[in-house]
Design an enzyme around this catalytic site. Structure first.
Site, PDB file in Angstrom:
ATOM      1  N   ARG A 191       1.184  48.632   4.050  1.00  0.00           N
ATOM      2  CA  ARG A 191       0.382  48.028   5.119  1.00  0.00           C
ATOM      3  C   ARG A 191       0.718  46.548   5.323  1.00  0.00           C
ATOM      4  O   ARG A 191       0.843  46.079   6.464  1.00  0.00           O
ATOM      5  CB  ARG A 191      -1.107  48.183   4.794  1.00  0.00           C
ATOM      6  CG  ARG A 191      -2.057  47.729   5.903  1.00  0.00           C
ATOM      7  CD  ARG A 191      -1.989  48.667   7.091  1.00  0.00           C
ATOM      8  NE  ARG A 191      -1.052  48.240   8.134  1.00  0.00           N
ATOM      9  CZ  ARG A 191      -0.485  49.078   8.981  1.00  0.00           C
ATOM     10  NH1 ARG A 191      -0.713  50.364   8.939  1.00  0.00           N
ATOM     11  NH2 ARG A 191       0.350  48.623   9.902  1.00  0.00           N
ATOM     12  N   LYS A 193      -1.617  27.493  19.357  1.00  0.00           N
ATOM     13  CA  LYS A 193      -2.654  28.541  19.315  1.00  0.00           C
ATOM     14  C   LYS A 193      -2.146  29.700  18.461  1.00  0.00           C
ATOM     15  O   LYS A 193      -1.808  30.783  18.948  1.00  0.00           O
ATOM     16  CB  LYS A 193      -2.998  28.995  20.730  1.00  0.00           C
ATOM     17  CG  LYS A 193      -3.639  27.875  21.566  1.00  0.00           C
ATOM     18  CD  LYS A 193      -3.860  28.301  22.997  1.00  0.00           C
ATOM     19  CE  LYS A 193      -4.447  27.159  23.818  1.00  0.00           C
ATOM     20  NZ  LYS A 193      -4.613  27.513  25.252  1.00  0.00           N
ATOM     21  N   LYS A 246      -4.302  14.978  25.386  1.00  0.00           N
ATOM     22  CA  LYS A 246      -4.957  15.989  26.192  1.00  0.00           C
ATOM     23  C   LYS A 246      -6.189  15.372  26.862  1.00  0.00           C
ATOM     24  O   LYS A 246      -6.492  14.186  26.681  1.00  0.00           O
ATOM     25  CB  LYS A 246      -5.310  17.185  25.312  1.00  0.00           C
ATOM     26  CG  LYS A 246      -4.077  17.773  24.609  1.00  0.00           C
ATOM     27  CD  LYS A 246      -4.307  19.147  24.092  1.00  0.00           C
ATOM     28  CE  LYS A 246      -4.398  20.114  25.223  1.00  0.00           C
ATOM     29  NZ  LYS A 246      -3.882  21.465  24.928  1.00  0.00           N
ATOM     30  N   GLU A 298      -1.255  15.185  29.259  1.00  0.00           N
ATOM     31  CA  GLU A 298      -1.786  16.289  30.047  1.00  0.00           C
ATOM     32  C   GLU A 298      -2.389  15.748  31.337  1.00  0.00           C
ATOM     33  O   GLU A 298      -3.162  14.784  31.315  1.00  0.00           O
ATOM     34  CB  GLU A 298      -2.851  17.033  29.243  1.00  0.00           C
ATOM     35  CG  GLU A 298      -3.476  18.192  30.003  1.00  0.00           C
ATOM     36  CD  GLU A 298      -4.545  18.897  29.178  1.00  0.00           C
ATOM     37  OE1 GLU A 298      -4.180  19.727  28.338  1.00  0.00           O
ATOM     38  OE2 GLU A 298      -5.738  18.598  29.383  1.00  0.00           O
ATOM     39  N   ASP A 350      -1.493  20.904  33.919  1.00  0.00           N
ATOM     40  CA  ASP A 350      -2.480  21.844  33.382  1.00  0.00           C
ATOM     41  C   ASP A 350      -3.184  22.618  34.483  1.00  0.00           C
ATOM     42  O   ASP A 350      -3.892  22.041  35.321  1.00  0.00           O
ATOM     43  CB  ASP A 350      -3.510  21.075  32.542  1.00  0.00           C
ATOM     44  CG  ASP A 350      -4.520  21.987  31.878  1.00  0.00           C
ATOM     45  OD1 ASP A 350      -4.093  23.017  31.320  1.00  0.00           O
ATOM     46  OD2 ASP A 350      -5.719  21.686  31.923  1.00  0.00           O
TER      47      ASP A 350
END
Length: 276
Positions: free
Chosen positions: A96, A131, A163, A193, A214
């Protein structure tokens, strides 16, 4: 990737799965029982993680391993990827963990390949984001490169990326960039950004190296490309899908970053079948 990093990931996964005892295998089979098995592709795509998958069994015990396909290979349903032979109990304990890793990494490589194919002939390249799943970032980003993409930052130390929250907290793009310039070294790039063309113009005036567009529509991105005129790299980001990526690339942007490559990928179907 360094082998000790891969081994730590595998050991953590094995400890989580096996813990103290395998209730089925340890009570069913003697240590002397051996089996041969094959990794079998059950879909078409790009292979990634076969060395990681086989390493699971190297860490568990003495196995004979034969790799028939390599990372980055295009594979088809029915292809045998690798063969493995050794203690059946250990084969079952590692199955697994081995499959979880190779299925996830091949899923990322396949999704990246499909995205890169959709924008062939344009100026743009596909990249990942931060992410990622905790503890698996290096493996996930490696999988992106196997699929023909490139890596964005590995961590916050790689570049200074401003950002919306950084900019809002600091007061303006201009103030944030000027503050950074006074403190960072000459090797550090700054990415800003932006959400509007006015912000693009302000970012461009600061001399930053990269400007993120963005969640802009394609017409706005085309205007940003014209405004920038090659003075900074332009990165398109925000909910880009297979149905929109070509249109985004054709605006003339340099980079298309897609968080879904790592945070929403579908596992690639590979099985480990014991040869009877």
């Amino acid at each position: 990737m360094m082998q000790f990093f891969i081994d730590d990931v595998i050991k953590t996964a094995l400890l989580e799965d096996v813990n103290y005892i395998d209730m089925a295998a340890d009570n069913l089979l003697p240590d002397s029982h051996t089996s041969k098995a094959v990794f079998l592709a059950k879909a078409d795509g790009v292979l990634c993680g076969i060395d990681v998958a086989l390493r699971v069994f190297e860490l568990l015990g003495s196995f004979t391993l034969k790799k028939l396909k390599s990372d980055g290979d295009l594979i088809q349903k029915g292809d045998i990827i690798a063969e493995i032979e050794g203690p059946t109990k250990l084969l079952l304990k590692g199955e697994r963990t081995s499959l979880n890793l190779i299925q996830h990494m091949s899923g990322i490589a396949t999704m990246t390949y499909e995205a890169a194919e959709l924008i062939k002939g344009t100026n743009a390249t596909v990249t990942d984001t931060r992410k990622t799943l905790p503890g698996l970032r290096a493996l996930q980003k490696y999988a992106v490169t196997c699929g023909g993409g490139k890596n964005h930052r590995f961590n916050l130390s790689d570049a200074a990326m401003l950002k919306d929250n950084h900019i809002d907290a600091c007061g303006s793009i201009t103030k944030a960039v000027s503050t950074l310039r006074e403190k960072i070294g000459h090797t550090v790039k700054i990415e800003v950004e932006t959400r509007t063309l006015d912000e693009v113009a302000e970012a461009l005036a600061t001399g930053c190296e990269i400007i993120m567009l963005d969640n802009m529509d394609c017409e706005t991105m085309k205007k940003a490309v014209e405004m920038t005129d090659g003075k900074a790299l332009l990165e398109a980001s925000g909910n880009i899908t297979a149905s929109t990526i070509r249109s985004v690339a054709e605006t003339g942007v340099d980079i298309i970053s897609i968080g879904a490559l790592t945070h929403s990928v579908k596992a690639f179907d590979i099985s480990l079948k014991v040869v009877k």
